[in-house]
Enzyme design. Structure first.
Site, PDB file in Angstrom:
ATOM      1  CE1 TYR A 275      -4.429  -2.127   5.048  1.00 54.04           C
ATOM      2  CE2 TYR A 275      -3.060  -0.046   4.583  1.00 54.04           C
ATOM      3  CZ  TYR A 275      -4.043  -1.127   4.110  1.00 54.04           C
ATOM      4  OH  TYR A 275      -4.018  -1.418   2.825  1.00 54.04           O
TER       5      TYR A 275
ATOM      6  CB  SER B 161      -0.822   0.037   1.453  1.00 50.57           C
ATOM      7  OG  SER B 161      -1.478   1.234   1.519  1.00 50.57           O
TER       8      SER B 161
HETATM    9  P1  NAD Z   1     -11.107  -6.555  -0.260  1.00 47.59           P
HETATM   10  O1  NAD Z   1     -11.715  -6.241   1.085  1.00 47.59           O
HETATM   11  O2  NAD Z   1     -12.066  -6.333  -1.577  1.00 47.59           O
HETATM   12  O3  NAD Z   1     -10.319  -7.905  -0.582  1.00 47.59           O
HETATM   13  C1  NAD Z   1      -9.808  -8.490   0.639  1.00 47.59           C
HETATM   14  C2  NAD Z   1      -9.460 -10.128   0.194  1.00 47.59           C
HETATM   15  O4  NAD Z   1      -8.911 -10.658   1.581  1.00 47.59           O
HETATM   16  C3  NAD Z   1     -10.810 -10.719   0.228  1.00 47.59           C
HETATM   17  O5  NAD Z   1     -10.894 -11.802  -0.739  1.00 47.59           O
HETATM   18  C4  NAD Z   1     -11.155 -11.309   1.650  1.00 47.59           C
HETATM   19  O6  NAD Z   1     -12.006 -12.561   1.648  1.00 47.59           O
HETATM   20  C5  NAD Z   1      -9.965 -11.580   1.990  1.00 47.59           C
HETATM   21  N1  NAD Z   1      -9.630 -12.078   3.372  1.00 47.59           N
HETATM   22  C6  NAD Z   1      -9.664 -11.078   4.216  1.00 47.59           C
HETATM   23  N2  NAD Z   1      -9.277 -11.660   5.522  1.00 47.59           N
HETATM   24  C7  NAD Z   1      -8.739 -12.955   5.201  1.00 47.59           C
HETATM   25  C8  NAD Z   1      -8.429 -14.115   5.790  1.00 47.59           C
HETATM   26  N3  NAD Z   1      -8.132 -14.083   7.174  1.00 47.59           N
HETATM   27  N4  NAD Z   1      -8.053 -15.255   5.166  1.00 47.59           N
HETATM   28  C9  NAD Z   1      -8.200 -15.338   3.879  1.00 47.59           C
HETATM   29  N5  NAD Z   1      -8.545 -14.096   2.892  1.00 47.59           N
HETATM   30  C10 NAD Z   1      -9.062 -13.092   3.748  1.00 47.59           C
HETATM   31  O7  NAD Z   1      -9.748  -5.747  -0.418  1.00 47.59           O
HETATM   32  P2  NAD Z   1      -8.954  -4.984  -1.478  1.00 47.59           P
HETATM   33  O8  NAD Z   1      -9.077  -3.604  -1.483  1.00 47.59           O
HETATM   34  O9  NAD Z   1      -9.077  -5.624  -2.693  1.00 47.59           O
HETATM   35  O10 NAD Z   1      -7.544  -5.212  -0.859  1.00 47.59           O
HETATM   36  C11 NAD Z   1      -6.467  -6.224  -1.239  1.00 47.59           C
HETATM   37  C12 NAD Z   1      -5.179  -5.700  -0.872  1.00 47.59           C
HETATM   38  O11 NAD Z   1      -4.876  -4.473  -1.425  1.00 47.59           O
HETATM   39  C13 NAD Z   1      -5.174  -5.690   0.782  1.00 47.59           C
HETATM   40  O12 NAD Z   1      -3.861  -6.256   1.126  1.00 47.59           O
HETATM   41  C14 NAD Z   1      -5.173  -4.276   0.937  1.00 47.59           C
HETATM   42  O13 NAD Z   1      -4.435  -3.842   2.013  1.00 47.59           O
HETATM   43  C15 NAD Z   1      -4.519  -3.422  -0.330  1.00 47.59           C
HETATM   44  N6  NAD Z   1      -4.730  -2.196  -0.548  1.00 47.59           N
HETATM   45  C16 NAD Z   1      -5.924  -1.790  -0.935  1.00 47.59           C
HETATM   46  C17 NAD Z   1      -6.029  -0.407  -1.263  1.00 47.59           C
HETATM   47  C18 NAD Z   1      -7.517   0.143  -1.519  1.00 47.59           C
HETATM   48  O14 NAD Z   1      -7.594   1.331  -1.570  1.00 47.59           O
HETATM   49  N7  NAD Z   1      -8.542  -0.843  -1.733  1.00 47.59           N
HETATM   50  C19 NAD Z   1      -5.124   0.406  -1.364  1.00 47.59           C
HETATM   51  C20 NAD Z   1      -3.770  -0.332  -0.994  1.00 47.59           C
HETATM   52  C21 NAD Z   1      -3.733  -1.525  -0.681  1.00 47.59           C
END
Ligand code: NAD
Length: 260
Positions: A155, A142
């Site tokens: 985080y 991130s």
């Molecule tokens: P999301 O909530 O859409 O997806 C998260 C995924 O992780 C889902 O498939 C969920 O089921 C899974 N998950 C959560 N806990 C779990 C567990 N204990 N075991 C197995 N699976 C688990 O979120 P996203 O926005 O797609 O995020 C994905 C990654 O990207 C994360 O690491 C997040 O920190 C990172 N990220 C997101 C953003 C953003 O703005 N959305 C920005 C920077 C980084």
């Protein structure tokens, strides 16, 4: 490009991970999807990948907060599909609160899922990659791997940890045909972002519109959310032969956020 390769993407039932898994499958990789959610919706997604792209797709319900389940998921993928050539550590959760009110169990859970899971998965997947002299490890970190924001102590700590883990394992595997990199998105419109809006409203006393404009996109100079397709495109490029010299890199894809 990825024909015959196997890609395992954690947290791929939703958002960024799902886009990455589908992009790899479209490029010819067999995929392992993982994450939580509605059983029927996950099965529809899994079978849809097989139907749309003519590859094998298997689902693992392994909980990324549990090291033993992560190791078993990698072993099972190797057994069922023959290898894990590409590992994407993507599962992640968020919680927003001032440090003095931050629930201890939320800290432990975020460190487990957003940081320790990547360690467990790398630990289990690297031996096979070394043996085959080829591997690609990508972690969705991130912008918070590079800079901080208030109220996100767990985080930001976990994501900074991913940067350190990425660099370390990149050095250890550099002579084995393996690259290890972290992708650092700014704000991407996914369920994870949607879910943190109410907490941020409460923590800062703001309306929904104020949170989107003045908090989420305040630091993003483009004033636009990053798309999951853009992130999947970078994740695909990192698997290519052209990217073989990119390792140990912490790559921002954040609309200029961390340039400031
Ligand atoms: P999301 O909530 O859409 O997806 C998260 C995924 O992780 C889902 O498939 C969920 O089921 C899974 N998950 C959560 N806990 C779990 C567990 N204990 N075991 C197995 N699976 C688990 O979120 P996203 O926005 O797609 O995020 C994905 C990654 O990207 C994360 O690491 C997040 O920190 C990172 N990220 C997101 C953003 C953003 O703005 N959305 C920005 C920077 C980084």
């Amino acid at each position: 490009m990825l024909k015959g390769k196997v890609a395992l993407v954690t947290g791929s039932t939703s958002g960024i991970g799902l886009a990455i898994a589908r992009t790899y499958a479209q490029d010819g990789a067999h995929v392992v999807i993982n994450g939580f959610g509605d059983k029927d919706a996950i099965e529809k997604e899994r079978s849809g990948i097989e139907k749309d792209f003519g590859v094998k797709a298997i689902y693992s319900g392994a909980d990324m907060s549990k090291g033993a389940e992560i190791a078993a998921m990698i072993a099972d993928a190797e057994k069922q599909l023959g290898s894990v050539d590409i590992l994407v550590n993507n599962a992640g959760i968020q919680f927003v609160a001032p440090v003095e009110e931050f629930p201890v169990e939320k800290w432990d859970q975020i460190i487990a899922i957003n940081l320790s899971a990547a360690f467990h998965a790398m630990r289990a997947a690297v031996p096979g990659m070394k043996a085959r002299k080829w591997g690609r490890i990508i972690s969705t970190a991130s912008a918070h791997a590079l800079v901080a924001s208030p109220f996100k102590s767990a985080y930001v700590s976990a994501k900074h940890g991913i940067a350190g883990l990425t660099k370390t394992v990149a050095l250890e595997t550099a002579a084995h045909g393996i690259t290890v990199n972290a992708i650092c998105p700014g704000y991407v419109w996914t369920p994870l972002v949607e879910k943190q809006i109410p907490d941020t409203m409460a923590a800062r006393g703001l309306t929904r519109e104020q949170v989107i404009k003045d908090v989420l996109l305040a630091a993003q100079p483009t004033k636009e959310f990053v798309t999951v397709e853009e992130i999947a495109g970078l994740a695909l490029y990192l698997t290519s032969d052209l990217a073989r010299s990119i390792t140990g890199a912490i790559l921002a894809i954040d609309g200029g956020w961390t340039a400031a």
